[in-house]
Design an enzyme around this catalytic site. Structure first.
Site, PDB file in Angstrom:
ATOM      1  CB  THR A  58      -0.943  -0.015   1.214  1.00  0.00           C
ATOM      2  OG1 THR A  58      -1.750  -1.198   1.169  1.00  0.00           O
ATOM      3  CG2 THR A  58      -1.849   1.200   1.206  1.00  0.00           C
ATOM      4  CE1 TYR A 120     -15.519  -1.151  -8.482  1.00  0.00           C
ATOM      5  CE2 TYR A 120     -16.155  -3.125  -9.677  1.00  0.00           C
ATOM      6  CZ  TYR A 120     -16.366  -1.790  -9.360  1.00  0.00           C
ATOM      7  OH  TYR A 120     -17.413  -1.121  -9.926  1.00  0.00           O
ATOM      8  CE1 TYR A 146      -1.875  -5.686   3.336  1.00  0.00           C
ATOM      9  CE2 TYR A 146      -0.957  -5.146   1.178  1.00  0.00           C
ATOM     10  CZ  TYR A 146      -1.408  -4.752   2.427  1.00  0.00           C
ATOM     11  OH  TYR A 146      -1.391  -3.421   2.763  1.00  0.00           O
ATOM     12  CE  LYS A 174       0.955  -5.473   5.701  1.00  0.00           C
ATOM     13  NZ  LYS A 174       0.561  -4.378   4.815  1.00  0.00           N
TER      14      LYS A 174
END
Length: 303
Positions: A58, A120, A146, A174
């Site tokens: 990110t 999405y 993730y 993560k």
């Protein structure tokens, strides 16, 4: 390897542990990719004690880059850093595109892949498990899930996580959900995986739950602080580790001032490391926020 901190999972060939910053992607003033400075930032954190680097998370603005730019970032960081693992983000909304990113990252020399849940479109358990099965089967590199449902809109169920953990090639997770009960149950259910806490608000609590490492945005700007926290915890100095977690809370609040994600690059520039602007539509701090950030950081003797 850790002394008192939790060890990495038995299924993790990279033995990830300690502090793994989600390194920034640098841009020139016109927002074109600056691969050289991107690699220099990875060197910046490694030279200050980081145990690994995670480009294209990110903080690396991965969703704003083209496929070719993403491959250039991975190649630049992998060429720069060899003494600690480089785990590269390869996530995308579709399985097809994720596999393509994974293959490009493997060709660029990364040591492992970080695969954010598809975003999405809503994803059910069967779709999530099949996605990770196909990605893990496409390359001969360890895959780290993730989990960040606040950004992707897709929360992995514990049943899905158990099934994903059983896939050959899946090495760790993560978790940036900030869902402590979920993380605690995942650690208990998936013993072979390496777990990495993905929020600066849960560095020590994550270690308490069984995470072997921390992926910390604060460590992008102040790796020394987060490395000190981890090393104190690993040395068995719980009092110092918790004191440093309180310090991280304060720095995290300071960095969150202003537009989303603007704080890290502003703090780096205050330290003399210019990573350029964020890529639009993200934007940097205005002068007032930057001045307030500088004041906060000076008050904490971080500049």
């Amino acid at each position: 390897m850790p002394s008192n901190a939790p060890p990495p999972g038995a299924d993790d060939p990279l033995d990830l542990h300690g502090v793994v910053p989600p390194t920034v992607t640098a841009f020139h003033a016109d927002e074109s990719l600056d691969a050289e400075t991107t690699a220099a930032h990875a060197r910046f954190v490694v030279d200050r004690g980081a145990h690994g680097v995670f480009p294209l998370g990110t903080n690396g603005e991965f969703a704003l880059l083209t496929a070719e730019e993403r491959a250039r970032v991975v190649g630049a960081v992998a060429d720069e850093v060899s003494e600690v693992p480089v785990i590269a983000g390869v996530g995308a909304p579709s399985t097809h595109e994720t596999v393509e990113h994974a293959r490009r990252a493997a060709d660029a020399g990364t040591d492992g892949l970080v695969v954010v849940t598809p975003f999405y479109y809503p994803l059910d358990d069967a779709g999530a498990v099949e996605h990770y099965r196909r990605v893990a089967g496409s390359v001969d590199l360890p895959v780290y899930v993730y989990h960040i449902p606040s950004k992707t809109g897709n929360h992995l169920s514990l049943d899905a996580m158990r099934d994903i953990a059983a896939i050959d090639g899946v090495a760790g997770l993560k978790d940036s959900s900030k869902d402590v009960p979920w993380l605690g149950q995942a650690v208990a259910d998936c013993e072979g995986l390496t777990f990495l806490s993905g929020s600066d608000s849960l560095l020590v609590p994550g270690l308490d739950l069984g995470c072997s490492g921390v992926i910390s945005a604060v460590a992008n700007a102040f790796p020394e602080l987060v490395v000190d926290l981890y090393e104190a915890y690993d040395a068995g100095d719980e009092h110092r580790a918790r004191a440093l977690q309180r310090e991280v809370y304060a720095v995290r609040r300071a960095l969150k001032r202003g537009p989303y994600m603007a704080g890290v690059k502003a703090a780096l520039s205050l330290r003399g490391f210019d990573a350029g602007p964020l890529r639009s539509p993200l934007r940097g701090m205005d002068d007032a926020d930057r001045n307030d950030l500088e004041s906060d950081l000076r008050d904490r003797d971080l500049l």
